[in-house]
Structures are given as structure tokens and as C-alpha cells.
Design a protein around this motif. Structure first.
Motif, short mmCIF file in Angstrom:
data_model
loop_
_atom_site.label_atom_id
_atom_site.label_comp_id
_atom_site.label_asym_id
_atom_site.label_seq_id
_atom_site.Cartn_x
_atom_site.Cartn_y
_atom_site.Cartn_z
N HIS A 177 -24.49 -66.56 -22.08
CA HIS A 177 -25.71 -67.26 -21.69
C HIS A 177 -26.84 -66.28 -21.38
CE1 HIS A 177 -23.66 -71.21 -20.99
NE2 HIS A 177 -22.63 -70.42 -20.76
N GLN A 178 -28.07 -66.78 -21.49
CA GLN A 178 -29.22 -65.96 -21.10
C GLN A 178 -29.16 -65.63 -19.62
OE1 GLN A 178 -33.05 -67.66 -22.00
NE2 GLN A 178 -34.18 -66.10 -20.90
N ASN A 179 -28.84 -66.63 -18.81
CA ASN A 179 -28.69 -66.42 -17.38
C ASN A 179 -27.21 -66.19 -17.08
OD1 ASN A 179 -28.62 -66.43 -14.61
ND2 ASN A 179 -29.45 -68.49 -14.35
N PRO A 180 -26.82 -64.96 -16.70
CA PRO A 180 -25.40 -64.67 -16.49
C PRO A 180 -24.73 -65.60 -15.49
CG PRO A 180 -26.70 -62.65 -16.44
CD PRO A 180 -27.68 -63.79 -16.46
N ALA A 181 -25.49 -66.10 -14.52
CA ALA A 181 -24.90 -66.99 -13.52
C ALA A 181 -24.34 -68.26 -14.14
CB ALA A 181 -25.95 -67.35 -12.46
N ASP A 182 -24.85 -68.64 -15.33
CA ASP A 182 -24.33 -69.82 -16.01
C ASP A 182 -22.98 -69.55 -16.67
OD1 ASP A 182 -26.59 -71.28 -15.33
OD2 ASP A 182 -27.65 -70.75 -17.18
N GLY A 183 -22.63 -68.27 -16.85
CA GLY A 183 -21.39 -67.93 -17.53
C GLY A 183 -20.39 -67.22 -16.64
N SER B 104 -14.43 -49.13 -9.60
CA SER B 104 -14.44 -49.33 -8.15
C SER B 104 -15.13 -50.63 -7.75
CB SER B 104 -15.13 -48.15 -7.46
OG SER B 104 -16.47 -48.03 -7.91
N ARG B 105 -15.85 -51.26 -8.71
CA ARG B 105 -16.55 -52.52 -8.41
C ARG B 105 -15.70 -53.74 -8.75
NH1 ARG B 105 -22.11 -51.83 -7.91
NH2 ARG B 105 -21.94 -53.83 -6.82
N ILE B 106 -14.43 -53.56 -9.07
CA ILE B 106 -13.61 -54.66 -9.54
C ILE B 106 -13.47 -55.78 -8.52
CG2 ILE B 106 -11.43 -53.59 -8.78
CD1 ILE B 106 -10.15 -54.77 -11.36
N ASP B 107 -13.52 -55.45 -7.22
CA ASP B 107 -13.37 -56.47 -6.19
C ASP B 107 -14.70 -56.98 -5.65
OD1 ASP B 107 -10.51 -56.49 -6.19
OD2 ASP B 107 -10.55 -54.57 -5.11
N ASP B 108 -15.81 -56.48 -6.20
CA ASP B 108 -17.13 -56.96 -5.79
C ASP B 108 -17.46 -58.26 -6.52
OD1 ASP B 108 -17.26 -54.70 -4.29
OD2 ASP B 108 -18.73 -53.68 -5.54
N ARG B 109 -18.22 -59.10 -5.86
CA ARG B 109 -18.65 -60.35 -6.48
C ARG B 109 -19.89 -60.12 -7.34
NH1 ARG B 109 -18.11 -64.84 -1.59
NH2 ARG B 109 -15.86 -64.58 -1.23
N PRO B 110 -20.12 -60.96 -8.35
CA PRO B 110 -21.32 -60.83 -9.18
C PRO B 110 -22.62 -60.94 -8.38
CG PRO B 110 -19.72 -62.26 -10.25
CD PRO B 110 -19.19 -61.98 -8.88
N THR B 111 -22.56 -61.60 -7.21
CA THR B 111 -23.77 -61.71 -6.38
C THR B 111 -24.24 -60.33 -5.91
OG1 THR B 111 -22.31 -62.15 -4.49
CG2 THR B 111 -23.32 -64.06 -5.58
N GLU B 112 -23.36 -59.35 -5.95
CA GLU B 112 -23.71 -58.00 -5.52
C GLU B 112 -24.17 -57.11 -6.69
OE1 GLU B 112 -20.52 -56.34 -3.03
OE2 GLU B 112 -19.75 -58.39 -2.82
N PHE B 113 -24.21 -57.68 -7.89
CA PHE B 113 -24.56 -56.92 -9.08
C PHE B 113 -26.02 -57.14 -9.45
CE2 PHE B 113 -20.03 -56.87 -11.12
CZ PHE B 113 -19.59 -56.10 -10.06
N SER B 114 -26.60 -56.18 -10.17
CA SER B 114 -27.93 -56.34 -10.75
C SER B 114 -27.86 -57.29 -11.94
CB SER B 114 -28.47 -54.99 -11.21
OG SER B 114 -27.68 -54.50 -12.30
N GLY B 115 -29.01 -57.68 -12.46
CA GLY B 115 -29.05 -58.59 -13.61
C GLY B 115 -28.36 -58.01 -14.82
N GLY B 116 -28.60 -56.72 -15.09
CA GLY B 116 -27.95 -56.08 -16.23
C GLY B 116 -26.46 -55.99 -16.08
N LEU C 235 -20.97 -57.95 -17.27
CA LEU C 235 -19.74 -58.59 -16.80
C LEU C 235 -19.47 -59.87 -17.58
CD1 LEU C 235 -17.36 -58.89 -14.83
CD2 LEU C 235 -18.95 -59.96 -13.20
N GLN C 236 -20.51 -60.63 -17.86
CA GLN C 236 -20.34 -61.86 -18.63
C GLN C 236 -19.81 -61.53 -20.03
OE1 GLN C 236 -22.74 -65.86 -20.18
NE2 GLN C 236 -23.90 -64.08 -19.54
N ILE C 237 -20.30 -60.44 -20.61
CA ILE C 237 -19.83 -60.01 -21.92
C ILE C 237 -18.33 -59.67 -21.85
CG2 ILE C 237 -20.01 -58.17 -23.65
CD1 ILE C 237 -23.07 -58.12 -22.93
N PRO D 184 -29.35 -63.42 -25.15
CA PRO D 184 -28.54 -62.64 -24.20
C PRO D 184 -29.29 -61.56 -23.45
CG PRO D 184 -28.06 -61.96 -26.45
CD PRO D 184 -28.92 -63.19 -26.53
N THR D 185 -30.47 -61.17 -23.93
CA THR D 185 -31.25 -60.14 -23.22
C THR D 185 -32.59 -60.68 -22.74
OG1 THR D 185 -32.25 -59.33 -25.28
CG2 THR D 185 -30.19 -58.31 -24.58
N GLY D 186 -32.77 -62.00 -22.83
CA GLY D 186 -34.09 -62.59 -22.57
C GLY D 186 -34.62 -62.38 -21.17
N GLY D 187 -33.75 -62.34 -20.16
CA GLY D 187 -34.21 -62.24 -18.79
C GLY D 187 -34.14 -60.84 -18.20
N LEU D 188 -33.94 -59.83 -19.06
CA LEU D 188 -33.72 -58.48 -18.56
C LEU D 188 -34.94 -57.59 -18.78
CD1 LEU D 188 -30.12 -57.93 -20.00
CD2 LEU D 188 -30.74 -58.72 -17.71
#
Length: 257
Positions: free
Chosen positions: A94-100, A142-154, A159-161, A177-181
Motif C-alpha cells: 500500500h501507499q500508506n504502510p499503516a494500511d498493510g 536489533s529493531r525486530i521487537d520494536d513496533r512500526p509506530t516507532e519507525f520512520s515512514g521509509g 517493513l511492509q515490503i 508504493p513511494t507516493g508518500g515518501l
């Protein structure tokens, strides 16, 4: 001869009196990347939604070559079969990673969830594979246990990929896929996508309004205007020698570097 992976015939979607797309036909071959381009409102996203079984077409058909070699009309699949296809043999970026992504679980769980859909249950294997894929999309293990909310848009997009490609799907749909970046982040994501698509031999249908993205990723292109295909062909041919006046206008609008 190979059988097309996807066959679209006279596809049409109407919203009452308004046309979303009409009269669209094409084949997608294994390992091929097809770009669907056009301005906002051209019908490209509606077409992608119908092809990916997220929207029921008004008329026409979409057929897919299953792993058992049988080509089936998507309209004849049960809801369970369609869901399984979406979770295993298909991917959707998705364009918006939060949707995927599932934003409230860890990065590793997002990747592992897709693996569980294909029957993987061993925790150690799930975690090891998730860590490997995070590395492949340039996210530190080392970020495997972090939530996506802690990640940047890229990072969310990467991660969605990973989440989509971990099951080695044969067909991946991408909606801007790169529209919002940011531009610099777009370049990294596009470079990553191009490498993974080539390495895995994926078939891809990508919707974009950005002709530079289409040139970088696709071998073939469909140009849409007002729900109809106005031009199609090899990407380089269409962009270097556009025939339809609308395509010529799109190409002329690309800023010179």
C-alpha cells in the motif's frame, strides 16, 4: 509456451452512472513488471482493486494461474480461497504502510504472521526468518521487537515490503508504493524494490502517477484516461515515443533534470 500468470478480459467497474474502468484487457506473464499509469481519477486504482479481488467488477473477468497449473476465474473462488491467495501467493504493498501493517505488534511479528499463514509454526524459525528479512530490507535486526509506530515512514514501507515478500509470492500488487515518501527515501525504497523483484523473479503490477518510477521498475506499461486504456506497450517505447496525445502530455509534463 508459458501460460500467462494473470488474464484480464473486458474488465469494467461502474459506480452507478460513473465509470471507474471499462473495457480493460491484458495478460501478465511470469516475472513481468507492468506499470499502470495515469493522472488522479484515471481509473488506475479502481482497476488494481478489481484485479486484486479487493473490489468486485461490474463486468469482465480476471483469471489467475494457480500453483497447481489450473487457471481459475477469481469470481469462482470461495471467500476462504480468495483470502488464502491474498495471504500467501499474492502480496499487496500500500501507499500508506499503516494500511498493510499491524501497527500494535512488533516488526518481527508482522513478518512472522505471513509465514504462519503458510503453515510455519516453529518460533525459532519464525524469528530467524523475520530477522533475515529485516536485514534484506535494510532494517537493523536489533529493531525486530520494536513496533512500526516507532519507525520512520521509509522504514515502515520497507517493513511492509518484507512482510509481503517473506512467503515468496508469485504476484505482488503495488499502489503508489513511494507516493508518500521524501524524495531521498523514495530513491532507497525504489532501489530496494528493483533489486528484490529481480532477485525473486516476481510478477508485479504497480500503479503510479510517477513516470520515472514506471521507467525504473517496469518492462511494460498501460496508460489510462477516464477509465480506459489509451496506450500500452514496452515502457521505454511508450515513454520515448508516445503515440496517444494524452500520453504525450504526460511525458511532456516530466520536469527536466
Amino acid at each position: 509456451m508459458e501460460t500467462p500468470l494473470l488474464q484480464v478480459r473486458d474488465l469494467e467497474k461502474r459506480y452507478g452512472s460513473r465509470v471507474g474502468c471499462i473495457g480493460v484487457s491484458f495478460d501478465l506473464w511470469p516475472g513481468e513488471v507492468l506499470a499502470i499509469v495515469g493522472e488522479s481519477g484515471s481509473g488506475k486504482t479502481t482497476l488494481l482493486s478489481c484485479i486484486s479481488a479487493r473490489l468486485e467488477p461490474t463486468a469482465g473477468s480476471v483469471s489467475y494461474a494457480m500453483r497447481d497449473g489450473v487457471t481459475r476465474n477469481l469470481a469462482t473462488l470461495t471467500e476462504a480461497e480468495r483470502r488464502l491467495l491474498m495471504r500467501t501467493d499474492w502480496g499487496f504493498v500500500h501507499q500508506n504502510p499503516a494500511d498493510g501493517l499491524r501497527m500494535r505488534v512488533s516488526a518481527g511479528a508482522n513478518v512472522g504472521e505471513r509465514l504462519m499463514a503458510v503453515g510455519q509454526r516453529h518460533y525459532g524459525t519464525l524469528r530467524e526468518t523475520a530477522q533475515d528479512w529485516l536485514g534484506r530490507v535494510e532494517i537493523a535486526g536489533s529493531r525486530i521487537d520494536d513496533r512500526p509506530t516507532e519507525f520512520s515512514g521509509g522504514m515502515r514501507q520497507r517493513l511492509q515490503i518484507a512482510r509481503n515478500l517473506v512467503t515468496h509470492p508469485r504476484l505482488v500488487f503495488m499502489d503508489e508504493p513511494t507516493g508518500g515518501l521524501d524524495v531521498s527515501v523514495q530513491a532507497r525504497v525504489l532501489d530496494l524494490l528493483r533489486g528484490l523483484v529481480a532477485d525473486l523473479g516476481l510478477s508485479v503490477i504497480i500503479v503510479t502517477h510517477d513516470l520515472a518510477v514506471a521507467r525504473l521498475l517496469s518492462q511494460r506499461m498501460i496508460v489510462m484516461k477516464e477509465g480506459r486504456v489509451v496506450e500500452e506497450g514496452l515502457t521505454d517505447r511508450v515513454l520515448d515515443d508516445p503515440h496517444h496525445p494524452y500520453t504525450q502530455l504526460l511525458v511532456a509534463s516530466i520536469p527536466e533534470s
